[in-house]
Design a protein around this motif. Structure first.
Motif, PDB file in Angstrom:
ATOM      1  N   SER A  70      43.312  39.465 -40.987  1.00  0.00           N
ATOM      2  CA  SER A  70      43.640  40.695 -41.692  1.00  0.00           C
ATOM      3  C   SER A  70      45.142  40.958 -41.613  1.00  0.00           C
ATOM      4  O   SER A  70      45.757  40.771 -40.573  1.00  0.00           O
ATOM      5  N   LEU A  71      45.719  41.407 -42.690  1.00  0.00           N
ATOM      6  CA  LEU A  71      47.146  41.687 -42.763  1.00  0.00           C
ATOM      7  C   LEU A  71      47.446  43.050 -42.149  1.00  0.00           C
ATOM      8  O   LEU A  71      46.778  44.032 -42.461  1.00  0.00           O
ATOM      9  N   GLU A  72      48.428  43.112 -41.264  1.00  0.00           N
ATOM     10  CA  GLU A  72      48.785  44.351 -40.572  1.00  0.00           C
ATOM     11  C   GLU A  72      50.300  44.478 -40.487  1.00  0.00           C
ATOM     12  O   GLU A  72      51.017  43.481 -40.577  1.00  0.00           O
ATOM     13  N   CYS A  73      50.784  45.688 -40.258  1.00  0.00           N
ATOM     14  CA  CYS A  73      52.189  45.887 -39.921  1.00  0.00           C
ATOM     15  C   CYS A  73      52.408  45.341 -38.516  1.00  0.00           C
ATOM     16  O   CYS A  73      51.496  45.346 -37.696  1.00  0.00           O
ATOM     17  N   LEU A  97      48.116  44.598 -48.601  1.00  0.00           N
ATOM     18  CA  LEU A  97      49.566  44.592 -48.783  1.00  0.00           C
ATOM     19  C   LEU A  97      50.009  45.825 -49.569  1.00  0.00           C
ATOM     20  O   LEU A  97      51.006  46.460 -49.221  1.00  0.00           O
ATOM     21  N   LYS A  98      49.254  46.187 -50.595  1.00  0.00           N
ATOM     22  CA  LYS A  98      49.584  47.382 -51.381  1.00  0.00           C
ATOM     23  C   LYS A  98      49.493  48.639 -50.530  1.00  0.00           C
ATOM     24  O   LYS A  98      50.306  49.552 -50.664  1.00  0.00           O
ATOM     25  N   GLU A  99      48.505  48.705 -49.630  1.00  0.00           N
ATOM     26  CA  GLU A  99      48.391  49.844 -48.713  1.00  0.00           C
ATOM     27  C   GLU A  99      49.609  49.926 -47.799  1.00  0.00           C
ATOM     28  O   GLU A  99      50.160  50.999 -47.579  1.00  0.00           O
ATOM     29  N   ASP A 134      54.692  52.422 -46.233  1.00  0.00           N
ATOM     30  CA  ASP A 134      56.097  52.189 -45.889  1.00  0.00           C
ATOM     31  C   ASP A 134      57.013  53.076 -46.731  1.00  0.00           C
ATOM     32  O   ASP A 134      57.999  53.620 -46.246  1.00  0.00           O
ATOM     33  N   ARG A 135      56.692  53.272 -47.987  1.00  0.00           N
ATOM     34  CA  ARG A 135      57.514  54.089 -48.880  1.00  0.00           C
ATOM     35  C   ARG A 135      57.407  55.562 -48.531  1.00  0.00           C
ATOM     36  O   ARG A 135      58.350  56.306 -48.710  1.00  0.00           O
TER      37      ARG A 135
END
Length: 87
Positions: A33-36, A77-79, A84-85
């Motif tokens: 899973s992709l994470e910060c 990634l979109k989340e 981040d923005r």
């Protein structure tokens, strides 16, 4: 004059261009899973121009996370980009 001398340079996993570390987004994969990046473990960097181009980044994300679920990676990634923005 020598202010930029001490800036760390890192490579984007998608385009393989080198940028200053503070201009890149640092991410990691945990259990597919992709994470910060949370401060521990291996991480990788993605430049902001590659984050916009979905087709360009999906292959490198799948390779990095060793996952075949590209829809899940793109939505995560979109989340991360949206969070981040806002902050």
């Amino acid at each position: 004059m020598a202010e930029n001398f001490n800036q760390p340079i890192r490579m984007c996993i998608s385009c393989r261009d080198r940028h200053q570390q503070n201009t890149l987004v640092r991410l990691q994969c945990k259990d597919g899973s992709l994470e910060c990046f949370n401060g521990s473990g291996r991480s990788f960097y993605i430049c902001r121009t590659c984050m916009i181009n979905e087709k360009k980044i999906i292959k490198s994300l799948m390779r990095q996370c060793k996952s075949g679920e590209k829809d899940k990676l793109i939505s995560r990634l979109k989340e991360i980009i949206t969070d981040d923005r806002e902050s």
